[in-house]
Scaffold this motif. Structure first.
Motif, PDB file in Angstrom:
ATOM      1  N   GLN A  72       0.829  -1.202   0.000  1.00 59.69           N
ATOM      2  CA  GLN A  72       0.000   0.000   0.000  1.00 59.69           C
ATOM      3  C   GLN A  72       0.863   1.252   0.000  1.00 59.69           C
ATOM      4  N   TYR A  73       1.909   1.254   0.838  1.00 58.56           N
ATOM      5  CA  TYR A  73       2.784   2.428   0.896  1.00 58.56           C
ATOM      6  C   TYR A  73       3.462   2.673  -0.451  1.00 58.56           C
ATOM      7  N   CYS A  74       3.950   1.611  -1.080  1.00 64.35           N
ATOM      8  CA  CYS A  74       4.657   1.746  -2.358  1.00 64.35           C
ATOM      9  C   CYS A  74       3.755   2.300  -3.450  1.00 64.35           C
ATOM     10  N   PHE A  75       2.574   1.715  -3.594  1.00 66.71           N
ATOM     11  CA  PHE A  75       1.696   2.124  -4.673  1.00 66.71           C
ATOM     12  C   PHE A  75       1.104   3.512  -4.445  1.00 66.71           C
ATOM     13  N   GLU A  76       0.962   3.906  -3.189  1.00 65.31           N
ATOM     14  CA  GLU A  76       0.417   5.230  -2.899  1.00 65.31           C
ATOM     15  C   GLU A  76       1.465   6.322  -2.956  1.00 65.31           C
ATOM     16  N   ASN A  77       2.723   5.997  -2.703  1.00 67.39           N
ATOM     17  CA  ASN A  77       3.742   7.032  -2.558  1.00 67.39           C
ATOM     18  C   ASN A  77       4.829   7.017  -3.624  1.00 67.39           C
ATOM     19  N   PHE A  78       5.276   5.848  -4.068  1.00 63.44           N
ATOM     20  CA  PHE A  78       6.378   5.776  -5.034  1.00 63.44           C
ATOM     21  C   PHE A  78       5.910   5.698  -6.483  1.00 63.44           C
ATOM     22  N   SER A  79       4.850   4.969  -6.748  1.00 62.94           N
ATOM     23  CA  SER A  79       4.388   4.753  -8.117  1.00 62.94           C
ATOM     24  C   SER A  79       3.873   6.050  -8.730  1.00 62.94           C
ATOM     25  N   ASP A  80       4.289   6.333  -9.965  1.00 66.53           N
ATOM     26  CA  ASP A  80       3.871   7.540 -10.677  1.00 66.53           C
ATOM     27  C   ASP A  80       2.768   7.180 -11.665  1.00 66.53           C
ATOM     28  N   PRO A  81       1.520   7.576 -11.407  1.00 63.17           N
ATOM     29  CA  PRO A  81       0.417   7.190 -12.283  1.00 63.17           C
ATOM     30  C   PRO A  81       0.444   7.860 -13.651  1.00 63.17           C
ATOM     31  N   GLU A  82       1.216   8.935 -13.782  1.00 62.29           N
ATOM     32  CA  GLU A  82       1.214   9.675 -15.047  1.00 62.29           C
ATOM     33  C   GLU A  82       2.283   9.190 -16.016  1.00 62.29           C
ATOM     34  N   TYR A  83       3.515   9.068 -15.551  1.00 65.27           N
ATOM     35  CA  TYR A  83       4.615   8.729 -16.449  1.00 65.27           C
ATOM     36  C   TYR A  83       5.160   7.311 -16.255  1.00 65.27           C
ATOM     37  N   GLY A  84       4.690   6.622 -15.246  1.00 64.38           N
ATOM     38  CA  GLY A  84       5.185   5.276 -15.010  1.00 64.38           C
ATOM     39  C   GLY A  84       6.448   5.264 -14.167  1.00 64.38           C
ATOM     40  N   GLU A  85       6.907   4.057 -13.845  1.00 60.92           N
ATOM     41  CA  GLU A  85       8.048   3.834 -12.951  1.00 60.92           C
ATOM     42  C   GLU A  85       7.749   4.413 -11.570  1.00 60.92           C
ATOM     43  N   TRP A  86       8.733   4.401 -10.693  1.00 59.65           N
ATOM     44  CA  TRP A  86       8.560   4.860  -9.321  1.00 59.65           C
ATOM     45  C   TRP A  86       9.524   5.997  -9.009  1.00 59.65           C
ATOM     46  N   TYR A  87       9.056   6.921  -8.203  1.00 60.33           N
ATOM     47  CA  TYR A  87       9.975   7.893  -7.622  1.00 60.33           C
ATOM     48  C   TYR A  87      10.912   7.148  -6.672  1.00 60.33           C
TER      49      TYR A  87
END
Length: 400
Positions: free
Chosen positions: A337-352
């Motif tokens: 939950q933490y990863c998908f809510e905070n790291f994942s970038d819904p616009e450009y893909g990949e993770w911060y």
């Protein structure tokens, strides 16, 4: 109960599969290849724009390993093997020196920039060499990787051999990073032939075990060679992400060799480090901690980085697969939950890659000197592989 657990795992698998194959891998496939000079660009902004043409070799090697692994285990997509080849050809032409050392960074055209006085870049190159050799059915390349382990072993435990002198006042210390990395190299490169390296495997395990204090349930980042505590901040340092990653490395070897005692140690390392490292106030894993409660001297100690969470994501799922414990599944879901809510970038893909303690993005880029096409896709792929091949016999009826 078993049926609901199976449904829950299927939902997780679908989410992870979509993230990996539709949002993470396409980012690197589109933006990282350098078809003019060879290799990959790894300094990519949020939208994939190249903001620096410096090529960091350990990240190029990791990317070769990643696409080779996916080609062998996920799907034989020719494009993935082509990408692995693009990286491997560039590495062999520009990164590897005659003495076996590997440059840390290269210019866009392959000219050397920096030589690190450690051996981690060599570790990732050897892993890439073995995995790519298997992917393209080149036994000689795989053998070359196996032959490189002996020299890598010597240099990893004596950094004076790679130009880093042991100064008189330096503490006599051992870092967890070295034996855990070598154990992973042995597991990846030797694969089913790992029993042939029994002495080296046991030495890695012995050294890792020195970092684990069962009484206080702590995994120290640095200890003396005999396992005793070091004074000062160095001796008190905890790196939850490293300890968790070491735990699942150890678990892979334990399962390959059938060592149950080792398997329990691996589970404990993950659980203890996660329990100490999780931020109950804001969520996420602290980057560094001081085991005695002092302020860690690392200024970035409270930041939330992508890679410890990637390691925790897979490590908890792996623990749950073999324990069936509800607490392991709960921890996996908490990290997911933490990863998908905070790291994942819904616009450009990949993770911060970098957040502050409260979870705010501090660096918008998706790739830099230390973040590339590795931790995110590796964790997602390992989780997906495990979920799709669930070891049902190992899971208790009350797993969820």
């Amino acid at each position: 109960m078993k049926e609901s657990a199976s449904i829950e795992r299927s939902i997780c698998a679908a989410r992870i599969e979509q993230e990996l194959f539709e949002r993470v891998l396409p980012f690197w496939e589109r933006h990282s290849p350098d078809h003019m000079h060879g290799g990959f660009y790894n300094n990519l902004d949020r939208d994939g724009s190249v903001y620096d043409t410096t090529k960091h070799v350990w990240l190029l090697a990791r990317q070769v390993w990643m696409f080779s692994k996916l080609y062998r285990e996920a799907e034989t997509r020719p494009g993935w093997l082509d990408l692995a080849r693009l990286g491997m050809v560039f590495l062999r032409q520009h990164a590897v020196q005659s003495n076996g050392q590997v440059f840390f960074s290269l210019a866009e055209d392959g000219k050397p920039i920096y030589q690190q006085r450690k051996t981690f870049t060599e570790c990732f190159y050897v892993m890439a060499l073995a995995e790519y050799g298997r992917a393209c059915d080149n036994p000689a390349m795989v053998q070359e990787a196996k032959d490189a382990i002996e020299l890598l072993w010597i240099r990893s435990y004596d950094w004076s051999t790679v130009g880093r002198p042991a100064l008189e006042g330096s503490p006599d210390a051992q870092a967890l990073a070295v034996p855990m990395m070598l154990l992973n190299v042995l597991d990846e490169v030797m694969a089913d032939e790992l029993p042939l390296c029994a002495a080296e495997v046991e030495d890695c395990i012995r050294r890792i075990r020195l970092h684990v204090d069962d009484e206080s349930e702590v995994v120290f980042e640095h200890v003396r060679p005999d396992g005793s505590r070091l004074p000062g901040p160095m001796g008190r340092l905890l790196n939850p992400g490293h300890a968790i990653e070491a735990g699942w490395f150890l678990q892979h070897v334990a399962q390959r060799l059938g060592h149950q005692n080792m398997a329990q140690l691996a589970m404990n390392m993950v659980r203890w480090s996660y329990r100490r490292g999780w931020d109950d106030e804001h969520g996420g894993l602290f980057y560094f901690q001081d085991c005695e409660g002092y302020s860690p001297v690392q200024l970035e100690w409270s930041m939330k980085l992508w890679w410890p969470h990637c390691e925790a994501l897979y490590a908890h799922l792996l623990n749950h697969a073999f324990s069936g414990a509800h607490a392991d599944w709960k921890a996996f879901k908490e990290v997911e939950q933490y990863c998908f809510e905070n790291f994942s970038d819904p616009e450009y893909g990949e993770w911060y890659g970098y957040l502050d303690r409260e979870g705010r993005i501090t660096h918008r880029f998706k790739g830099g000197a230390y973040k590339g096409c590795f931790h995110v896709p590796r964790a997602l792929w390992l989780c997906l592989r495990l979920l799709n091949n669930w070891p049902v016999a190992a899971v208790h009826a009350d797993a969820l």
